[in-house]
Design an enzyme around this catalytic site. Structure first.
Site, mmCIF file in Angstrom:
data_model
loop_
_atom_site.group_PDB
_atom_site.id
_atom_site.type_symbol
_atom_site.label_atom_id
_atom_site.label_comp_id
_atom_site.label_asym_id
_atom_site.label_seq_id
_atom_site.Cartn_x
_atom_site.Cartn_y
_atom_site.Cartn_z
ATOM 1 N N LYS A 119 0.796 -1.232 0.000
ATOM 2 C CA LYS A 119 0.000 0.000 0.000
ATOM 3 C C LYS A 119 0.832 1.288 0.000
ATOM 4 O O LYS A 119 0.397 2.297 -0.528
ATOM 5 C CB LYS A 119 -0.923 0.019 1.219
ATOM 6 C CG LYS A 119 -2.164 -0.860 1.088
ATOM 7 C CD LYS A 119 -2.979 -0.769 2.373
ATOM 8 C CE LYS A 119 -4.378 -1.290 2.194
ATOM 9 N NZ LYS A 119 -5.201 -1.071 3.391
ATOM 10 N N ASP A 157 -10.368 3.517 1.533
ATOM 11 C CA ASP A 157 -10.629 3.126 2.930
ATOM 12 C C ASP A 157 -11.280 4.269 3.702
ATOM 13 O O ASP A 157 -12.118 4.046 4.580
ATOM 14 C CB ASP A 157 -9.326 2.724 3.636
ATOM 15 C CG ASP A 157 -8.863 1.324 3.239
ATOM 16 O OD1 ASP A 157 -9.696 0.540 2.746
ATOM 17 O OD2 ASP A 157 -7.674 1.022 3.407
HETATM 18 P P1 NAP Z 1 -0.921 -3.555 8.036
HETATM 19 O O1 NAP Z 1 -0.551 -2.338 7.257
HETATM 20 O O2 NAP Z 1 -0.202 -4.827 7.795
HETATM 21 O O3 NAP Z 1 -0.795 -3.182 9.598
HETATM 22 C C1 NAP Z 1 -0.969 -4.174 10.558
HETATM 23 C C2 NAP Z 1 -1.053 -3.539 11.938
HETATM 24 O O4 NAP Z 1 -1.372 -4.587 12.873
HETATM 25 C C3 NAP Z 1 0.256 -2.919 12.424
HETATM 26 O O5 NAP Z 1 -0.022 -1.802 13.215
HETATM 27 C C4 NAP Z 1 0.869 -4.060 13.263
HETATM 28 O O6 NAP Z 1 1.746 -3.604 14.278
HETATM 29 C C5 NAP Z 1 -0.383 -4.606 13.914
HETATM 30 N N1 NAP Z 1 -0.196 -5.979 14.374
HETATM 31 C C6 NAP Z 1 -0.025 -7.083 13.621
HETATM 32 N N2 NAP Z 1 0.082 -8.181 14.394
HETATM 33 C C7 NAP Z 1 0.003 -7.744 15.679
HETATM 34 C C8 NAP Z 1 0.050 -8.374 16.950
HETATM 35 N N3 NAP Z 1 0.199 -9.700 17.046
HETATM 36 N N4 NAP Z 1 -0.106 -7.629 18.063
HETATM 37 C C9 NAP Z 1 -0.275 -6.295 17.964
HETATM 38 N N5 NAP Z 1 -0.331 -5.618 16.794
HETATM 39 C C10 NAP Z 1 -0.184 -6.332 15.670
HETATM 40 O O7 NAP Z 1 -2.459 -3.905 7.837
HETATM 41 P P2 NAP Z 1 -3.640 -2.908 7.424
HETATM 42 O O8 NAP Z 1 -3.811 -2.928 5.963
HETATM 43 O O9 NAP Z 1 -3.439 -1.626 8.116
HETATM 44 O O10 NAP Z 1 -4.898 -3.700 8.041
HETATM 45 C C11 NAP Z 1 -5.115 -3.728 9.440
HETATM 46 C C12 NAP Z 1 -6.459 -4.385 9.732
HETATM 47 O O11 NAP Z 1 -7.504 -3.597 9.181
HETATM 48 C C13 NAP Z 1 -6.612 -5.784 9.129
HETATM 49 O O12 NAP Z 1 -7.320 -6.603 10.036
HETATM 50 C C14 NAP Z 1 -7.441 -5.553 7.902
HETATM 51 O O13 NAP Z 1 -8.218 -6.676 7.529
HETATM 52 C C15 NAP Z 1 -8.333 -4.428 8.385
HETATM 53 N N6 NAP Z 1 -8.860 -3.650 7.281
HETATM 54 C C16 NAP Z 1 -10.199 -3.675 7.113
HETATM 55 C C17 NAP Z 1 -10.755 -2.979 6.091
HETATM 56 C C18 NAP Z 1 -12.244 -3.018 5.911
HETATM 57 O O14 NAP Z 1 -12.693 -2.628 4.846
HETATM 58 N N7 NAP Z 1 -12.993 -3.424 6.908
HETATM 59 C C19 NAP Z 1 -9.950 -2.223 5.198
HETATM 60 C C20 NAP Z 1 -8.575 -2.205 5.418
HETATM 61 C C21 NAP Z 1 -8.032 -2.937 6.465
HETATM 62 P P3 NAP Z 1 3.335 -3.416 13.969
HETATM 63 O O15 NAP Z 1 3.465 -2.064 13.330
HETATM 64 O O16 NAP Z 1 3.955 -3.494 15.307
HETATM 65 O O17 NAP Z 1 3.733 -4.550 13.049
#
Ligand code: NAP
Length: 292
Positions: free
Chosen positions: A73, A109
């Site tokens: 992204k 988003d």
């Molecule tokens: P991302 O860029 O990969 O970011 C992941 C985040 O989760 C980071 O802040 C990471 O922390 C944290 N994380 C991962 N594993 C963890 C753990 N075990 N304990 C604590 N923190 C943890 O992902 P993203 O694209 O932002 O997506 C994040 C979430 O939003 C996902 O569940 C995704 O499905 C959801 N989402 C939903 C929608 C929707 O339309 N509903 C749209 C977009 C995203 P670190 O920085 O420390 O690695």
């Protein structure tokens, strides 16, 4: 069954790595079926080292557009010809449109977050908000809160504190909103900031399938009936966090309205057509209920 041999078929897709369980192909292909247009949406697992070549391939093959997910992204931004003001300010692209060989990047988003939070606007404005996470979804959440909801303060809480600090600095430099605090994701910090927040947003992957028993917070006393808890995780729909929040009397919002609204905006960017969101939602819920 559509006839994909038509020469006017439009190809869409999703790029990420790894491509895990995703609802996007179902949502977009169902939309195409309902609208009767000749569009096919496919997931593509693209390793970071192949990102540039994959984009060149999409241009060469005339792929109309793709959604973009982790880990591309942010990395995709310098590879595009144009980035929308919104995606640039968020620092994250989740939708690419191929305009006759010129690739433009967008972030839908934010539209999904507005759709989810708008019913609670009067409560969010002027009150504290916490965003747990510092990835692409968290960036979109902080941006949207600043631009549309004007909370009194935003806490960004992340496992890797450095990334929370980075986000804080990014928004301090790119907006005139200076009421952001960065914290590390530890239970005492989280309890403190939850206690000061009307809105709690989970923008981490914690609680997502196949780790549905996880949550960023397990303590019921962390929530109260005045709070709104928005978990962006959409698989499962009813996460541990939303269950806990509801048990404490808080109002919980799951990730489905955001998922559908961001998909609808992407579909419109690619095709100009409006997604029949209610019908797609019904079909998706039926599909999930069937366990397929
Ligand atoms: P991302 O860029 O990969 O970011 C992941 C985040 O989760 C980071 O802040 C990471 O922390 C944290 N994380 C991962 N594993 C963890 C753990 N075990 N304990 C604590 N923190 C943890 O992902 P993203 O694209 O932002 O997506 C994040 C979430 O939003 C996902 O569940 C995704 O499905 C959801 N989402 C939903 C929608 C929707 O339309 N509903 C749209 C977009 C995203 P670190 O920085 O420390 O690695």
């Amino acid at each position: 069954m559509k006839d994909y041999f038509f020469t006017d078929a439009r190809l869409l897709g999703l790029i990420g790595h790894p491509i895990k369980h995703t609802f996007s192909p179902f949502i977009h292909n169902k939309t195409s079926e309902l609208l009767g247009d000749n569009t096919l949406y496919l997931p593509f697992d693209v390793a970071p080292s192949n990102l540039k070549d994959a984009l060149a391939g999409f241009v060469a093959l005339g792929v109309r557009g793709v959604n973009v997910t982790t880990p591309h992204k942010e990395a995709i931004i310098p590879l595009l010809h144009y980035v929308s003001e919104e995606a640039g300010a968020i620092g994250s692209v989740n939708t690419v449109v191929n305009e006759v060989g010129k690739l433009s990047g967008h972030n839908t988003d934010s539209a999904g977050i507005i759709e989810s939070l708008e019913p609670y606007r009067s409560e969010i404005v002027g009150n504290g908000a916490v965003v747990v996470g510092a990835g692409g979804a968290a960036r979109a959440a902080v941006y949207t809160l600043i631009r549309r909801f004007n909370p009194s303060r935003i806490f960004i809480v992340n496992r890797t504190k450095q990334r929370a600090e980075y986000l804080k600095d990014h928004f301090a430099a790119s907006s005139d909103f200076d009421r952001i605090e960065a914290r590390e994701l530890t239970p005492p910090d989280l309890l403190d900031v939850f206690a000061e927040s009307k809105l709690i947003v989970n923008a981490t992957t914690v609680g997502m399938w196949p780790h549905a028993d996880d949550a960023v917070m397990f303590r019921e006393e962390a929530f109260d009936e005045d709070q709104i808890v928005f978990d962006m995780v959409y698989n499962p729909l009813n996460t541990k966090l939303t269950q806990l929040a509801e048990r404490s009397g808080a109002r919980a919002i799951n990730g489905l309205p955001m998922l559908l609204a961001q998909a609808a905006k992407s579909y419109e960017l690619w095709t100009g057509a409006k997604m029949p969101v209610a019908e797609v939602e019904t079909a998706l819920k039926e599909r999930l209920a069937s366990g397929a």
